[in-house]
Write a protein that holds these residues in place. Structure first.
Motif, PDB file in Angstrom:
ATOM      1  N   LEU A  68      -6.711   1.642  -5.298  1.00  0.00           N
ATOM      2  CA  LEU A  68      -5.387   1.235  -4.839  1.00  0.00           C
ATOM      3  C   LEU A  68      -5.119   1.689  -3.409  1.00  0.00           C
ATOM      4  CD1 LEU A  68      -3.305   1.908  -8.068  1.00  0.00           C
ATOM      5  CD2 LEU A  68      -4.068  -0.299  -7.163  1.00  0.00           C
ATOM      6  N   ILE A  69      -5.796   2.752  -2.989  1.00  0.00           N
ATOM      7  CA  ILE A  69      -5.673   3.236  -1.617  1.00  0.00           C
ATOM      8  C   ILE A  69      -7.064   3.516  -1.070  1.00  0.00           C
ATOM      9  CG2 ILE A  69      -3.384   4.254  -1.973  1.00  0.00           C
ATOM     10  CD1 ILE A  69      -4.747   7.021  -2.040  1.00  0.00           C
ATOM     11  N   ARG A  70      -7.145   3.648   0.247  1.00  0.00           N
ATOM     12  CA  ARG A  70      -8.410   4.034   0.877  1.00  0.00           C
ATOM     13  C   ARG A  70      -8.080   5.001   2.002  1.00  0.00           C
ATOM     14  NH1 ARG A  70      -6.920  -0.721   2.761  1.00  0.00           N
ATOM     15  NH2 ARG A  70      -7.104  -1.258   4.948  1.00  0.00           N
ATOM     16  N   THR A  71      -8.941   5.987   2.168  1.00  0.00           N
ATOM     17  CA  THR A  71      -8.749   6.987   3.210  1.00  0.00           C
ATOM     18  C   THR A  71      -9.922   6.911   4.163  1.00  0.00           C
ATOM     19  OG1 THR A  71      -7.557   8.422   1.679  1.00  0.00           O
ATOM     20  CG2 THR A  71      -8.409   9.447   3.687  1.00  0.00           C
ATOM     21  N   ARG A  72      -9.621   6.820   5.437  1.00  0.00           N
ATOM     22  CA  ARG A  72     -10.640   6.790   6.481  1.00  0.00           C
ATOM     23  C   ARG A  72     -10.280   7.842   7.516  1.00  0.00           C
ATOM     24  NH1 ARG A  72     -12.968   3.317   3.766  1.00  0.00           N
ATOM     25  NH2 ARG A  72     -12.970   1.077   3.953  1.00  0.00           N
ATOM     26  N   ARG A  73     -11.271   8.619   7.884  1.00  0.00           N
ATOM     27  CA  ARG A  73     -11.057   9.645   8.898  1.00  0.00           C
ATOM     28  C   ARG A  73     -10.551   8.977  10.176  1.00  0.00           C
ATOM     29  NH1 ARG A  73     -12.811  15.035   9.516  1.00  0.00           N
ATOM     30  NH2 ARG A  73     -13.804  14.867   7.501  1.00  0.00           N
ATOM     31  N   GLY A  74      -9.465   9.478  10.683  1.00  0.00           N
ATOM     32  CA  GLY A  74      -8.889   8.938  11.903  1.00  0.00           C
ATOM     33  C   GLY A  74      -7.905   7.800  11.680  1.00  0.00           C
ATOM     34  N   ALA A  75      -8.009   7.123  10.535  1.00  0.00           N
ATOM     35  CA  ALA A  75      -7.105   6.008  10.246  1.00  0.00           C
ATOM     36  C   ALA A  75      -6.074   6.379   9.179  1.00  0.00           C
ATOM     37  CB  ALA A  75      -7.894   4.782   9.797  1.00  0.00           C
ATOM     38  N   GLY A  76      -6.272   7.503   8.520  1.00  0.00           N
ATOM     39  CA  GLY A  76      -5.339   7.947   7.496  1.00  0.00           C
ATOM     40  C   GLY A  76      -5.556   7.267   6.158  1.00  0.00           C
ATOM     41  N   THR A  77      -4.580   7.417   5.308  1.00  0.00           N
ATOM     42  CA  THR A  77      -4.623   6.841   3.967  1.00  0.00           C
ATOM     43  C   THR A  77      -3.732   5.612   3.949  1.00  0.00           C
ATOM     44  OG1 THR A  77      -4.991   9.019   3.004  1.00  0.00           O
ATOM     45  CG2 THR A  77      -4.195   7.298   1.520  1.00  0.00           C
ATOM     46  N   ARG A  78      -4.312   4.505   3.527  1.00  0.00           N
ATOM     47  CA  ARG A  78      -3.586   3.221   3.533  1.00  0.00           C
ATOM     48  C   ARG A  78      -3.723   2.523   2.184  1.00  0.00           C
ATOM     49  NH1 ARG A  78      -1.982   1.777   8.647  1.00  0.00           N
ATOM     50  NH2 ARG A  78      -2.897   3.030  10.302  1.00  0.00           N
ATOM     51  N   VAL A  79      -2.767   1.643   1.935  1.00  0.00           N
ATOM     52  CA  VAL A  79      -2.793   0.831   0.715  1.00  0.00           C
ATOM     53  C   VAL A  79      -3.946  -0.161   0.832  1.00  0.00           C
ATOM     54  CG1 VAL A  79      -1.523  -0.850  -0.680  1.00  0.00           C
ATOM     55  CG2 VAL A  79      -0.310   1.075   0.374  1.00  0.00           C
ATOM     56  N   ALA A  80      -4.760  -0.220  -0.197  1.00  0.00           N
ATOM     57  CA  ALA A  80      -5.912  -1.126  -0.220  1.00  0.00           C
ATOM     58  C   ALA A  80      -5.477  -2.515  -0.681  1.00  0.00           C
ATOM     59  CB  ALA A  80      -6.983  -0.580  -1.163  1.00  0.00           C
ATOM     60  N   ALA A  81      -6.330  -3.485  -0.410  1.00  0.00           N
ATOM     61  CA  ALA A  81      -6.092  -4.842  -0.904  1.00  0.00           C
ATOM     62  C   ALA A  81      -6.272  -4.841  -2.413  1.00  0.00           C
ATOM     63  CB  ALA A  81      -7.066  -5.816  -0.254  1.00  0.00           C
ATOM     64  N   LEU A  82      -5.358  -5.483  -3.093  1.00  0.00           N
ATOM     65  CA  LEU A  82      -5.494  -5.571  -4.543  1.00  0.00           C
ATOM     66  C   LEU A  82      -6.587  -6.571  -4.881  1.00  0.00           C
ATOM     67  CD1 LEU A  82      -1.764  -5.594  -5.677  1.00  0.00           C
ATOM     68  CD2 LEU A  82      -3.380  -3.707  -5.776  1.00  0.00           C
ATOM     69  N   PRO A  83      -7.406  -6.257  -5.880  1.00  0.00           N
ATOM     70  CA  PRO A  83      -8.452  -7.200  -6.259  1.00  0.00           C
ATOM     71  C   PRO A  83      -7.844  -8.506  -6.741  1.00  0.00           C
ATOM     72  CG  PRO A  83      -8.443  -5.257  -7.704  1.00  0.00           C
ATOM     73  CD  PRO A  83      -7.387  -5.066  -6.677  1.00  0.00           C
ATOM     74  N   SER A  84      -8.467  -9.609  -6.383  1.00  0.00           N
ATOM     75  CA  SER A  84      -7.915 -10.911  -6.749  1.00  0.00           C
ATOM     76  C   SER A  84      -8.386 -11.371  -8.130  1.00  0.00           C
ATOM     77  CB  SER A  84      -8.303 -11.956  -5.707  1.00  0.00           C
ATOM     78  OG  SER A  84      -9.709 -12.016  -5.587  1.00  0.00           O
ATOM     79  N   GLY A  85      -9.505 -10.862  -8.586  1.00  0.00           N
ATOM     80  CA  GLY A  85     -10.050 -11.266  -9.882  1.00  0.00           C
ATOM     81  C   GLY A  85      -9.403 -10.496 -11.016  1.00  0.00           C
ATOM     82  N   PRO A  86      -9.947 -10.666 -12.220  1.00  0.00           N
ATOM     83  CA  PRO A  86      -9.408  -9.934 -13.356  1.00  0.00           C
ATOM     84  C   PRO A  86      -9.595  -8.434 -13.153  1.00  0.00           C
ATOM     85  CG  PRO A  86     -11.344 -11.227 -14.004  1.00  0.00           C
ATOM     86  CD  PRO A  86     -11.055 -11.529 -12.575  1.00  0.00           C
ATOM     87  N   LYS A  87      -8.576  -7.687 -13.484  1.00  0.00           N
ATOM     88  CA  LYS A  87      -8.587  -6.246 -13.269  1.00  0.00           C
ATOM     89  C   LYS A  87      -9.318  -5.532 -14.397  1.00  0.00           C
ATOM     90  CE  LYS A  87      -5.620  -2.453 -12.065  1.00  0.00           C
ATOM     91  NZ  LYS A  87      -4.326  -1.982 -11.742  1.00  0.00           N
ATOM     92  N   ARG A  88     -10.110  -4.545 -13.989  1.00  0.00           N
ATOM     93  CA  ARG A  88     -10.795  -3.704 -14.977  1.00  0.00           C
ATOM     94  C   ARG A  88      -9.785  -2.722 -15.557  1.00  0.00           C
ATOM     95  NH1 ARG A  88     -14.244  -0.156 -11.892  1.00  0.00           N
ATOM     96  NH2 ARG A  88     -12.947  -0.695 -10.162  1.00  0.00           N
ATOM     97  N   VAL A  89      -9.838  -2.530 -16.847  1.00  0.00           N
ATOM     98  CA  VAL A  89      -8.970  -1.562 -17.494  1.00  0.00           C
ATOM     99  C   VAL A  89      -9.836  -0.381 -17.910  1.00  0.00           C
ATOM    100  CG1 VAL A  89      -7.463  -1.110 -19.459  1.00  0.00           C
ATOM    101  CG2 VAL A  89      -7.388  -3.323 -18.325  1.00  0.00           C
ATOM    102  N   ASP A  90      -9.467   0.792 -17.417  1.00  0.00           N
ATOM    103  CA  ASP A  90     -10.167   2.017 -17.781  1.00  0.00           C
ATOM    104  C   ASP A  90      -9.506   2.564 -19.047  1.00  0.00           C
ATOM    105  OD1 ASP A  90     -11.280   4.510 -18.070  1.00  0.00           O
ATOM    106  OD2 ASP A  90     -10.679   5.249 -16.092  1.00  0.00           O
ATOM    107  N   PRO A  91     -10.197   2.509 -20.187  1.00  0.00           N
ATOM    108  CA  PRO A  91      -9.580   2.955 -21.446  1.00  0.00           C
ATOM    109  C   PRO A  91      -9.093   4.403 -21.391  1.00  0.00           C
ATOM    110  CG  PRO A  91     -11.637   1.802 -21.886  1.00  0.00           C
ATOM    111  CD  PRO A  91     -11.546   1.981 -20.403  1.00  0.00           C
TER     112      PRO A  91
END
Length: 126
Positions: A68-91
């Motif tokens: 849901l987020i991604r962190t890059r050195r120098g760019a900070g923590t940003r909201v990631a692109a939501l996946p467009s396909g079916p979402k995996r559910v972690d039981p």
């Protein structure tokens, strides 16, 4: 993060890191936090909420693991692109969320029947 703010209830049976994770995830998946929007640094959010940086770091790690987020050195923590396909559910994550919700609802004095009714209604009218 210029939009909605996160809040932590230190009296809640739900751990603070999980409260942060759940609130941030909800803001992201509902579009209230847009793709590419910058989140506060771990230290800044910890200071804002009066928590230890380790607590916020754990919430951020779990949000990264959920992609849901991604962190890059120098760019900070940003909201990631939501996946467009079916979402995996972690039981395991679903079980954890369910337990946390049920514990919080029971702590409020709700009966199991009232909790199930509220969940059904929420699923029918998202």
């Amino acid at each position: 993060m210029t939009g909605p703010t996160l809040r932590v209830d230190t009296t809640s049976p739900v751990p603070p890191y999980e409260q942060i994770r759940a609130q941030a995830a909800a803001l992201i998946v509902t579009g209230q936090l847009a793709e590419g929007e910058r989140l506060p640094t771990v230290r800044q959010l910890a200071a804002d909420l009066g928590l230890s940086p380790g607590t916020v770091a754990r919430a951020y790690r779990e949000l990264e693991a959920a992609e849901l987020i991604r962190t890059r050195r120098g760019a900070g923590t940003r909201v990631a692109a939501l996946p467009s396909g079916p979402k995996r559910v972690d039981p395991a994550q679903l079980t954890s969320l369910t337990r946390d919700f049920a514990s919080a609802a029971l702590a409020l004095g709700a009966t199991p029947e009232a909790i199930l009714t509220a969940v059904r209604e929420a699923l029918e009218k998202p």
